[in-house]
Design an enzyme around this catalytic site. Structure first.
Site, PDB file in Angstrom:
ATOM      1  N   SER A 146       0.848  -1.187   0.000  1.00 35.43           N
ATOM      2  CA  SER A 146       0.000   0.000   0.000  1.00 35.43           C
ATOM      3  C   SER A 146       0.885   1.238   0.000  1.00 35.43           C
ATOM      4  O   SER A 146       2.068   1.171   0.355  1.00 35.43           O
ATOM      5  CB  SER A 146      -0.882   0.010   1.254  1.00 35.43           C
ATOM      6  OG  SER A 146      -1.471   1.270   1.462  1.00 35.43           O
ATOM      7  N   TYR A 159      -3.793  -1.490   9.676  1.00 29.16           N
ATOM      8  CA  TYR A 159      -3.625  -1.646   8.225  1.00 29.16           C
ATOM      9  C   TYR A 159      -2.231  -1.177   7.816  1.00 29.16           C
ATOM     10  O   TYR A 159      -1.499  -1.871   7.106  1.00 29.16           O
ATOM     11  CB  TYR A 159      -4.703  -0.841   7.499  1.00 29.16           C
ATOM     12  CG  TYR A 159      -4.718  -0.969   5.997  1.00 29.16           C
ATOM     13  CD1 TYR A 159      -3.886  -0.179   5.197  1.00 29.16           C
ATOM     14  CD2 TYR A 159      -5.573  -1.863   5.359  1.00 29.16           C
ATOM     15  CE1 TYR A 159      -3.904  -0.288   3.822  1.00 29.16           C
ATOM     16  CE2 TYR A 159      -5.606  -1.961   3.980  1.00 29.16           C
ATOM     17  CZ  TYR A 159      -4.774  -1.174   3.215  1.00 29.16           C
ATOM     18  OH  TYR A 159      -4.788  -1.275   1.844  1.00 29.16           O
TER      19      TYR A 159
HETATM   20  C1  GCO Z   1      -7.418   4.517   3.972  1.00 28.64           C
HETATM   21  C2  GCO Z   1      -7.468   3.734   2.685  1.00 28.64           C
HETATM   22  C3  GCO Z   1      -6.068   3.321   2.254  1.00 28.64           C
HETATM   23  C4  GCO Z   1      -6.109   2.858   0.802  1.00 28.64           C
HETATM   24  C5  GCO Z   1      -4.808   2.383   0.256  1.00 28.64           C
HETATM   25  C6  GCO Z   1      -3.765   3.439   0.220  1.00 28.64           C
HETATM   26  O1  GCO Z   1      -8.314   4.345   4.815  1.00 28.64           O
HETATM   27  O2  GCO Z   1      -6.468   5.324   4.102  1.00 28.64           O
HETATM   28  O3  GCO Z   1      -8.283   2.587   2.809  1.00 28.64           O
HETATM   29  O4  GCO Z   1      -5.610   2.296   3.110  1.00 28.64           O
HETATM   30  O5  GCO Z   1      -6.997   1.797   0.670  1.00 28.64           O
HETATM   31  O6  GCO Z   1      -4.359   1.271   0.973  1.00 28.64           O
HETATM   32  O7  GCO Z   1      -2.594   2.825  -0.268  1.00 28.64           O
END
Ligand code: GCO
Length: 255
Positions: A146, A159
């Site tokens: 990401s 994440y």
């Molecule tokens: C968030 C998004 C990001 C994008 C992506 C960026 O909440 O900031 O979901 O996570 O999906 O991964 O690279």
């Protein structure tokens, strides 16, 4: 340069989380380059629909339902593919979830679920694939990282931590598997117009921020990831390993 470099004929690609979104787009793109596709999803109905749609389009597709976060299910899935004589040449670790909450309010269980799906599952699935690629002396592992493999954003800590881990997992796969003929690379999507991001797109302020913060001034489309995935899946990248390619409209490198 021969266009054959990007030809995936005779190759089989397993793409996790490929019933829809980025995974489905990559599956369609690799199929168009001649690959046999193994679609995966945890939702059997959605997966069956995706398999039927791609078969109707003339592609060579099978579906294998499993939850990437369930190690026993991943192992069983690879054993089932073994039994069918299906050898995975290309693995795309795409399956992932998002969970948005400030850390001060975050339960450890919510943290762990994101880490389990977005990071640990990529390790387990790639280990099972690589155990079978190694004796063949060839294989491609593509991990979906990401923009947040590189940059932090408040409220999406598990994440971002998982995607940062994907970056270093990819580099260590390169370290351990390079001599086995397996290349491991990552793709770092930026803000793509996917179902995961629908709440962000529908938020006027966030939508304006993405468009202002991204040098290309817009959200990315899922099919804009496909060319990079095909490159990393093909012979065109046989001396590329341990890398991450950001497909992010320039957001990760421009203030
Ligand atoms: C968030 C998004 C990001 C994008 C992506 C960026 O909440 O900031 O979901 O996570 O999906 O991964 O690279």
């Amino acid at each position: 340069m021969s266009p054959k470099l990007f030809d995936l004929s005779g190759k089989t690609a397993l793409i996790t989380g490929s019933s829809r979104g980025l995974g489905r787009a990559m599956a369609e793109g690799m199929a168009a380059c001649g690959a046999r596709i193994v679609l995966n999803g945890a939702n059997e109905g959605r997966l069956a629909t995706a398999v039927q749609e791609m078969k109707s389009a003339g592609h060579d597709v099978i579906g294998i339902p499993f939850d990437v976060a369930d190690e026993a299910a991943v192992i069983a899935a690879f054993e089932a593919l073994d039994a069918q004589g299906v050898a995975v040449d290309i693995l795309v670790n795409n399956a992932g979830i998002q969970f948005r909450k400030p850390m001060l309010e975050l339960d450890t269980a919510d943290w762990q679920r994101v880490i389990d799906v977005n990071l640990t599952a990529a390790f387990v699935t790639a280990r099972e694939a690589a155990r079978r690629m190694a004796p063949r002396g060839t294989g491609k592992v593509i991990n979906i990282g990401s923009l947040l493999s590189k940059l932090g954003r408040a409220t999406v800590t598990p994440y971002a931590a998982a995607k940062g881990g994907i970056l270093m997992l990819t580099r260590n796969m390169a370290a351990e598997w390079g001599a086995l003929g397996i290349q491991a690379n990552a793709i770092g999507p930026g803000y793509m117009a996917t179902e995961m991001n629908t709440p962000l797109i529908e938020d006027e302020d966030f939508d304006a921020w993405v468009k202002g913060r991204t040098p290309m001034g817009r959200w990315g489309q899922p099919d804009e990831l496909v060319g990079t995935a095909i490159y990393l899946a093909s012979d065109a990248s046989n001396y590329v390993t341990g890398q991450i390619i950001y497909v992010d409209g320039g957001m990760s490198v421009v203030l």
